[in-house]
Write an enzyme that holds these catalytic residues in place. Structure first.
Site, PDB file in Angstrom:
ATOM      1  N   PRO A 289       0.819  -1.211   0.000  1.00 19.04           N
ATOM      2  CG  PRO A 289       0.128  -0.906   2.208  1.00 19.04           C
ATOM      3  CD  PRO A 289       0.867  -1.869   1.316  1.00 19.04           C
ATOM      4  CE1 TYR A 331      -1.410  10.088 -13.118  1.00 28.93           C
ATOM      5  CE2 TYR A 331      -1.432  11.395 -11.110  1.00 28.93           C
ATOM      6  CZ  TYR A 331      -0.788  10.520 -11.963  1.00 28.93           C
ATOM      7  OH  TYR A 331       0.467  10.089 -11.649  1.00 28.93           O
ATOM      8  CB  CYS A 359       3.794  30.010 -17.737  1.00 30.51           C
ATOM      9  SG  CYS A 359       4.209  31.460 -16.776  1.00 30.51           S
TER      10      CYS A 359
HETATM   11  N1  LLP Z   1       3.254  -1.442  -5.906  1.00 31.62           N
HETATM   12  C1  LLP Z   1       3.645  -1.116  -7.150  1.00 31.62           C
HETATM   13  C2  LLP Z   1       4.432  -2.073  -7.917  1.00 31.62           C
HETATM   14  C3  LLP Z   1       3.295   0.137  -7.691  1.00 31.62           C
HETATM   15  O1  LLP Z   1       3.676   0.449  -8.922  1.00 31.62           O
HETATM   16  C4  LLP Z   1       2.531   1.044  -6.916  1.00 31.62           C
HETATM   17  C5  LLP Z   1       2.157   2.361  -7.446  1.00 31.62           C
HETATM   18  C6  LLP Z   1       2.161   0.667  -5.604  1.00 31.62           C
HETATM   19  C7  LLP Z   1       2.532  -0.587  -5.134  1.00 31.62           C
HETATM   20  C8  LLP Z   1       1.371   1.556  -4.696  1.00 31.62           C
HETATM   21  O2  LLP Z   1       0.100   1.824  -5.173  1.00 31.62           O
HETATM   22  P1  LLP Z   1      -0.943   2.643  -4.245  1.00 31.62           P
HETATM   23  O3  LLP Z   1      -1.272   1.786  -3.041  1.00 31.62           O
HETATM   24  O4  LLP Z   1      -0.295   3.898  -3.841  1.00 31.62           O
HETATM   25  O5  LLP Z   1      -2.106   2.861  -5.124  1.00 31.62           O
HETATM   26  N2  LLP Z   1       0.971   9.057  -9.197  1.00 31.62           N
HETATM   27  C9  LLP Z   1      -0.297   8.372  -9.258  1.00 31.62           C
HETATM   28  C10 LLP Z   1      -0.219   6.974  -8.677  1.00 31.62           C
HETATM   29  C11 LLP Z   1       0.871   6.131  -9.319  1.00 31.62           C
HETATM   30  C12 LLP Z   1       1.004   4.759  -8.707  1.00 31.62           C
HETATM   31  C13 LLP Z   1       2.239   4.080  -9.183  1.00 31.62           C
HETATM   32  N3  LLP Z   1       2.459   2.771  -8.613  1.00 31.62           N
HETATM   33  C14 LLP Z   1      -1.360   9.222  -8.580  1.00 31.62           C
HETATM   34  O6  LLP Z   1      -1.047  10.309  -8.093  1.00 31.62           O
HETATM   35  O7  LLP Z   1      -2.539   8.857  -8.545  1.00 31.62           O
END
Ligand code: LLP
Length: 430
Positions: A289, A331, A359
């Site tokens: 997570p 996004y 900008c």
């Molecule tokens: N494990 C792997 C292999 C990942 O690539 C990611 C996130 C996670 C775990 C964690 O995922 P989470 O629990 O945070 O959803 N910048 C984007 C989110 C990119 C996520 C990339 N990988 C945003 O701001 O929504």
């Protein structure tokens, strides 16, 4: 109207008499005055309790079941220390993140390494630090691991990351489980690589991993991925691989505003869906997570620089923008906005686009939000900004990144100083 009623966030409240917003018991206005804006504030008690909660859900499955915090979400060392202190390991995606985790006191044995492009240097670092697992994503990575593990003196633990071709039903830019994305391996290819790994005396195949995307609300998608991971794990067992864990990645969605169609899924529901991946009770479940640990613990505080009536809209131009929080630009993400001071007596509400100074038309934070009338120097808080906020901040337009302040039991502590402008060109050669 208490401007938070419509979207309650844990540990964030408004003092009725003063109208002031408080995070974890500390006055947001006072912190902004002391440390300046834009400013990231994090409630450490909330982060600690979320970390504790996910690990205790996993412990119900087995002693060895554990969460590895995806530190890309928010990687400040003080944050890592709090999360590590609650027994979580770290999920990293670069050599830089390995070094950062080590600097936070995490040992190699508590680190799992995901990512599609591990370089030779990064693999060497992981081997040297005896990390807990390399989540393999390509045939080249297998070849590199075989080459680099030779003679290292220990068996290097690996897992195969499967691409289950499952739609995580999330924003296309963060959907990672479909066959057309760059992530993971098809089960057929992974099966071939299994034999290669098993015939290498320096590698030890410990598990299967998977991550179908981020900001997932529909847990049926996790369940569908889990079932295909289970099929693959059973195949590995038939081939004689001594696997002991399944890692179902991260991705649990977080509520960003009152308009969310379905309620935010709980950790226990997530674990319930993910555990469908386990071939039997002897297996450990790992999760990674990121967002769900830190998102709602963080806010971005920003000051109104100008209120500009335009032909079609009224813009509140604030001192934070896509450089501090890129999620809306990248996004079209929704972040709830609330005034830092609001006595509830205001009768005049206006509709604003909250935009930043950069900008680019995409430098916006919120669009069409109804707020009590804003004027220059007012402070507003952008909520649920703890995840992928500061960790994605940039220096575009030669802007120095903000300070980060932790609130711990009502007391504030700077955990990262505001970047100096000079540091931005320090390494440039003239
Ligand atoms: N494990 C792997 C292999 C990942 O690539 C990611 C996130 C996670 C775990 C964690 O995922 P989470 O629990 O945070 O959803 N910048 C984007 C989110 C990119 C996520 C990339 N990988 C945003 O701001 O929504």
């Amino acid at each position: 109207m208490n401007w938070l009623n419509e979207f309650p966030v844990p540990n964030l409240r408004r003092d009725h008499s003063s109208g002031l917003l408080e995070l974890g018991g500390a006055s947001v206005a006072q912190l902004a005055r002391t440390f300046g804006t834009p400013l990231y504030l994090y409630d450490f008690d909330r982060i600690a309790s979320r970390a504790e909660e996910i690990n205790s859900e996993l412990r119900k499955i087995s002693e060895g079941s554990r969460a590895f915090y995806a530190m890309k979400a928010l990687s400040n060392i003080s944050v890592l220390k709090v999360i590590h202190g609650k027994g979580l390991g770290m999920d990293v995606v670069s050599g830089g993140e390995i070094e950062r985790a080590l600097a936070a006191g995490v040992t190699g044995g508590e680190i799992v390494f995901s990512g599609v492009a591990k370089t030779e240097e990064e693999i060497r670092l992981g081997i040297r630090e005896k990390i807990a697992c390399f989540n393999i994503e390509s045939p080249h990575e297998v070849a590199e691991l075989i080459r680099l593990a030779k003679g290292c003196g220990h068996k290097v633990p690996v897992a195969l990351r499967i691409n289950p071709d499952v739609d995580g039903k999330t924003h296309a830019k963060i959907n990672t489980g479909l066959a057309e994305t760059k992530f993971g391996l098809s089960p057929e290819l992974a099966k071939k690589l299994t034999l290669e790994i098993m015939s290498c005396p320096d590698l030890s195949l410990l598990g299967v991993s998977c991550h179908i995307g981020s900001q997932i609300f529909d847990l049926n998608t996790i369940k569908a991925a889990a079932l295909s991971v289970k099929d693959f794990a059973l195949e590995l067992l038939r081939l004689g691989a001594p696997i002991t864990h399944v890692d179902m990645g991260g991705g649990l969605g977080v509520a960003y505003g009152p308009t969310e169609e379905t309620p935010q899924p709980s950790f226990s529901a997530w674990v319930e869906a993910a555990k469908n991946a386990l071939p039997d009770k002897s297996f450990d479940l790992h999760l990674e997570p990121g967002r769900s640990i830190v998102a709602d613990a963080g806010i971005l505080v920003t000051e109104v620089i100008d209120v500009k009536p335009a032909q079609k809209k009224t813009f509140a131009i604030v001192d934070a923008g896509m450089t501090e929080l890129v999620r809306p630009a990248m996004y079209d993400a929704y972040h709830h906005v609330t005034p830092v001071e609001h006595k509830g007596v205001t009768t005049k509400f206006l509709t604003y686009d909250i935009v930043g100074p950069v900008c680019e038309t995409s430098c916006w934070l919120a669009s069409g939000v109804k707020l009590p009338e804003l004027k220059r120097n007012d402070l507003v808080a952008i909520l649920t900004a703890g995840a992928y906020g500061m960790s994605m901040a940039s220096n575009y337009n030669t802007r120095n990144r903000p300070a980060e302040v932790a609130v711990i039991s009502g007391k504030a502590k700077v955990i990262r100083k505001r970047e100096t402008l000079r540091s931005l060109w320090e390494s440039e050669l003239v």
